[in-house]
Scaffold this active site. Structure first.
Site, mmCIF file in Angstrom:
data_model
loop_
_atom_site.group_PDB
_atom_site.id
_atom_site.type_symbol
_atom_site.label_atom_id
_atom_site.label_comp_id
_atom_site.label_asym_id
_atom_site.label_seq_id
_atom_site.Cartn_x
_atom_site.Cartn_y
_atom_site.Cartn_z
ATOM 1 N N LYS B 82 4.315 4.777 -2.809
ATOM 2 C CA LYS B 82 5.401 3.801 -2.965
ATOM 3 C C LYS B 82 4.781 2.437 -3.256
ATOM 4 O O LYS B 82 3.707 2.108 -2.724
ATOM 5 C CB LYS B 82 6.204 3.783 -1.656
ATOM 6 N N SER B 157 14.903 3.947 0.562
ATOM 7 C CA SER B 157 14.248 3.154 -0.472
ATOM 8 C C SER B 157 13.060 3.863 -1.129
ATOM 9 O O SER B 157 12.635 3.433 -2.201
ATOM 10 C CB SER B 157 13.788 1.835 0.124
ATOM 11 N N SER B 181 14.140 5.527 5.163
ATOM 12 C CA SER B 181 13.759 5.385 3.762
ATOM 13 C C SER B 181 12.869 6.486 3.218
ATOM 14 O O SER B 181 12.655 6.557 2.005
ATOM 15 C CB SER B 181 13.069 4.033 3.543
#
Lengths: 491, 482
Positions: B82, B157, B181
């Site tokens: 990420k 996310s 997330s």
């Protein structure tokens, strides 16, 4: 503006509290292993943590020594130590603050509720300490021809903030407090207190009120003063300015100020109509600080003799003046050196005199590092005390001993600097001096006794400075008075 | 089942192929890059691709293998992270204009650990801007679509990480989980997501959202794969957190599994309710004893607490983006930038909303009225879990209240927040939690079931996850060394 006097004549007094920031004497920063050394090239002593890079968490590291030094400061100032405390984020935007918040302590400081006693212009004074807490330093903005630059070397350097109650009433009192506080921090090895390097800085909170009134007036804050003299002057100026504002407008505006030493006055940094909201947030990445009773007791044992106790002891033990005791105590290492030399000498007062008026002049650095050993100084004092060398020779010998292991007695003898006390040789020099300077001799005989000085000067010169000055004067007097009797008998 | 999708390789198969020389890291990496080239125009999981770096790392891995000295069983396996995990020399943006050109001078600990094991970093994955969102649609730098239905969001996310694993672009990805997330996008994309216990994987180098809640997490094809990556990232690892190499056949005999009672949270949709019942039944058949989780505070209360705590911390963490070091070239180099101007230009609307909310929550009376009660609710949630885990070893809940929503129907902040309803309690309590794909919603999109364990029972968590996966209908088809 005369400190306090003008204010008091108009029935007012200044009420002053201080916030002192002292850089702690640690090798590394508060939350990372970067060096705290002063003066490195910009941004060579920082890392993602202290420079506040994205992802640079403070997690899991807290400088143990910094916490211990903060606790030592609290103990030296008679504070209560909190068994539990934590770090908080204090938010404000400023270009030298790379995270947008400073790690400090808000509701749970490490230490609370102490005091410091000292003499302000000879009057014993006690100032209460509200709190001592741990925090980190910010960076430094450098203004260069290419624009403003940020140096993060100082970011994250451990500090303590010492906050007093509003117990001070004058600039002179504030300066005396700061001198005493500095002596305490130095004696305990908490901070180097190098004001020129910014390792000791002071904010002043000041208001004025009618003498006898209980409530506090609206205060102004003077930020970041880095000299005791400027603190004193800033307070004197600001108290007068506030009184003038109060008389003229009926109120004082709450403001944050800076002191301009060149102009000798305070200047507005920002208007502060209401208290700043720092939106304190407990730092999630630093675990709570739990200080055990055992740690507190261990640190209490680590406390050295504090300056006030040391001054009292020196005055009692050696009968020295308060100022001399204060001088000995102000510089780390000095009182210890004196103690060793005085113990080895039969003439501690001469040791003190040689130390304060001669040795300090040739090694003014901080902390005190002597170029001669306590034993050498003691022996030198003994030579002067027993009369083997005169005082001025002793003073001249001191620099020559610097950096050597040589015995002062051996040096004086080898250089033929020991005092001559042979009455025959002194009488001969006296006769020669009188013969060479007939006019002062005549003056003396006609009753002007201070004419003896010129003759004695010549005698000393003839002896190469080695004649015992007391004997020299006696010899001259004896000679001149004998001659006078002879002359009188001839009449 | 048609849900089995080709192209996804589990780690045991890859490790075997690499170890016996049937597959080189270079071949594997080229295959991933080839798949990326085909799929990325649709999926859009990556913000930054580092093909040269990946090929060089793969070649180096092959040389180690040939010399008989691989660094780790995962040496040579490609992955991506990420874009809020710092990568030395590789742009790290947090999907924000503020960091669009930021190249960190250091690796996050998690990245360093994977590099040290010889894993091959393919690039950086899309996310909600600074992790503020549940759809990856707040990203300022790219659009990620759900590989199972490009009209739908991948969740967030860590949406890029979930989408990349689901699309078979790579075997695993590393994301971050603050309130769900990792687990929520894993559920939306039909993959497995693991959030470790607080403090078990170093967060150093993870750009903070809310430090008291943030965790580095793993997205993978199976619970066993997630366990392997976790074992690498979370060192030192006590034995009870390790899943044995061969755990198949080990049941849940005597393990007490708590299921929330009716009325804990809003009524479940039919599909979610069915999935939860089937999942519980599946665990029961493996030997588990089912019980009711009666002592947990309502998830709605936990969610309010989470919103207050996470936005307050987020506003604080983002204070460092003051325009001086980040946020593009200075408008006037001779003057200091104005923070308000740079932040106004470089932060997206969701970031601004949360900074405003978080700043307000720490100011004046809101502090006492909102922030401090939120801290108390967190304590109550922790206490509730402590009591629960006195009576049971695992908690089973839905991961999400429904399947992935469509990308063209904007969600209100409240609707988006509801997606965190079931994942937030374990975040507040700092507990390890695993989401496995299980069942499907009315649009045939995957749903997820979440297992929560007390710290130290991770091995049990992974074992129960594997049992659910086997019945969940979303396991990848092993294509092995095709």
């Amino acid at each position: 503006m005369n400190d306090g006097g003008a204010l008091r004549r108009q029935g007012y007094e200044a009420v002053v509290g201080l916030e002192v920031h002292a850089e702690l004497k640690t090798r590394t920063k508060l939350f990372c292993g970067c060096s705290t050394a002063f003066g490195a090239p910009p941004n060579t002593q920082c890392c993602p943590v202290c420079a506040g890079l994205p992802g640079g968490l403070v997690a899991g590291r807290l400088n143990r020594r910094a916490v211990e030094l903060a606790l030592l400061a609290g103990l030296a100032l008679g504070c209560d130590i909190a068994g539990y405390s934590h770090m908080d984020r204090k938010h404000y935007f400023y270009p030298d603050l790379p995270r947008g918040y400073q790690l400090s302590q808000d509701g749970e400081p490490l230490c609370r509720g102490g005091y410091l006693e000292f003499a302000a212009a000879g009057v014993p004074t006690r100032v209460r300490i509200a709190r001592v807490h741990l925090e980190e330093d910010a960076g430094k903005l450098l203004h260069t021809p290419q624009g403003a630059m940020l140096d993060c070397n100082r970011c994250g350097v451990p500090l303590i903030e010492i906050v007093t109650e509003p117990d001070l009433r004058s600039g002179a009192g504030a300066a005396a407090f700061l001198r005493e506080l500095r002596a305490v921090l130095l004696a305990c090895g908490i901070s180097d207190c190098r004001m020129q390097e910014g390792s000791l800085r002071c904010d002043v909170n000041l208001s004025v009120r009618r003498i006898g009134e209980e409530t506090l007036g609206t205060r102004t804050e003077i930020k970041n003063i880095n000299s005791f003299a400027f603190v004193e002057k800033a307070i004197a100026y600001e108290a007068g300015r506030q009184l003038e504002e109060l008389v003229r407008t009926g109120q004082v505006r709450q403001r944050t100020l800076r002191y301009n030493p060149a102009a000798g006055r305070t200047e507005v940094m920002r208007d502060k109509e209401r208290a700043a909201d720092y939106r304190f947030l407990r730092e999630p990445d630093v675990p709570e600080l739990c200080v055990s009773r055992a740690t507190v007791e261990r640190l209490r044992r680590e406390l050295p003799e504090l300056p006030a106790a040391r001054r009292a002891r020196l005055q009692t033990a050696y009968g020295m003046r308060a100022e001399d005791a204060a001088t000995l105590t102000a510089l780390p290492g000095l009182a210890e050196f004196f103690g060793q030399a005085a113990a080895a000498s039969a003439y501690p007062d001469l040791v003190l005199n040689l130390l304060l008026s001669d040795l300090l002049r040739i090694c003014p650095g901080e902390p005190f590092v002597s170029p001669v050993s306590p034993g050498q100084l003691a022996e030198l004092a003994d030579l002067a005390g027993e009369g083997s060398v005169n005082r001025s020779t002793a003073k001249r010998l001191l620099p020559r001993l610097a950096g050597t292991q040589e015995s002062p007695r051996a040096l004086a003898e080898r250089e033929q600097l020991t005092q001559i006390r042979d009455p025959g040789r002194i009488a001969a020099w006296a006769a020669q001096a009188v013969a060479e300077l007939p006019r002062p001799a005549a003056d003396y005989r006609s009753g002007r006794s201070n004419a003896l000085q010129a003759l004695q000067g010549r005698l000393m010169a003839l002896s190469g400075g080695r004649a015992d000055p007391v004997q020299a004067a006696q010899a001259l007097r004896a000679l001149l008075e004998t001659n006078r009797e002879e002359e009188e008998s001839h009449v | 089942m048609s849900a089995r999708r080709e192209g996804r390789l589990t780690l045991p198969a890859l490790c075997r192929a690499l170890a016996c020389g049937a597959l080189s890291s270079l071949e594997l990496t080229r295959r991933c890059l080839g798949r990326l080239e085909r799929l990325e125009p649709t999926v859009g999981a990556f913000l930054t691709l580092d093909a040269p770096g990946a090929l060089a790392a793969a070649a180096a891995s092959d040389r180690r293998r040939q010399a008989g000295a691989p660094l780790h069983p995962l040496d040579g396996v490609p992955y991506a992270v990420k874009d809020n995990l710092c990568t030395r020399g590789l742009r790290t943006t947090c999907a924000s204009r503020m960091l669009e050109n930021y190249i960190p001078p250091y690796d996050a600990d998690a990245v360093a650990r994977l590099r040290g094991a010889g894993c091959v970093l393919l690039g950086k994955l899309n996310m909600d801007e600074f992790s503020f969102g549940s759809t990856t649609m707040t990203s300022a730098l790219g659009v990620t679509r759900n590989p199972l239905d490009p009209a739908r969001v991948p969740g967030g996310s860590s949406g890029g990480a979930a989408a990349a694993v689901a699309a078979g672009e790579l075997p695993f990805a590393v994301g971050s989980d603050t309130g769900g997330s990792v687990r929520q996008p894993a559920a939306f994309c039909g993959v497995t997501g693991f959030k470790p216990a607080a403090g078990r994987i170093s967060r150093y180098g993870l750009v903070a959202f809310a430090p008291s809640l943030d965790c580095v997490g793993v997205l993978a094809n199976t619970a066993a794969d997630a366990a392997r990556v976790y074992a690498l990232l979370a060192q030192p690892l006590p034995a009870q957190e390790l899943l044995p190499a061969d755990d198949s056949g080990a049941g849940l005999s005597g393990v007490r599994v708590a299921v929330p009672p009716q009325g804990w949270g809003p009524p479940l949709s039919d599909a979610v309710g069915r999935a939860l019942d089937r999942g519980a039944d599946c665990l029961r058949r493996a030997g588990a004893l089912l019980c009711t989780a009666d002592c947990l505070p309502p998830p709605e209360t936990a969610l309010l607490s989470y919103v207050a705590l996470s936005t307050a911390e987020a506003a604080s963490d983002l204070a460092r983006f003051d325009g001086i070091r980040f946020g593009g070239p200075a408008r006037d180099p001779s003057a200091l930038p104005d923070p308000a101007e740079v932040r106004g230009d470089c932060f997206g609307p969701e970031v601004k909303r949360r900074i405003l909310l978080g700043t307000a929550l720490l100011s004046g009376e809101f502090r006492a009225r909102c922030y401090q009660p939120a801290c108390l609710v967190r304590e109550a949630v922790r206490d509730g879990f402590a009591r629960l885990f006195g009576e049971a070893e695992l908690l089973l809940t839905p991961t999400v209240p429904g399947g992935a929503p469509r990308a063209d129907v904007p969600l209100s902040p409240r609707e988006a927040g509801q997606m965190d309803l079931y994942t937030v309690p374990a975040s507040l309590a700092g507990l390890p939690a695993l989401s496995v794909p299980f069942g499907r919603d009315e649009n045939a999109m995957p749903l997820g079931l979440q297992l929560v364990a007390p710290p130290g029972r991770e091995a049990l968590l992974f074992r129960a996850g594997a049992i659910l996966e086997a019945a969940g209908g979303w396991l990848p088809e092993e294509v092995g060394n095709e």
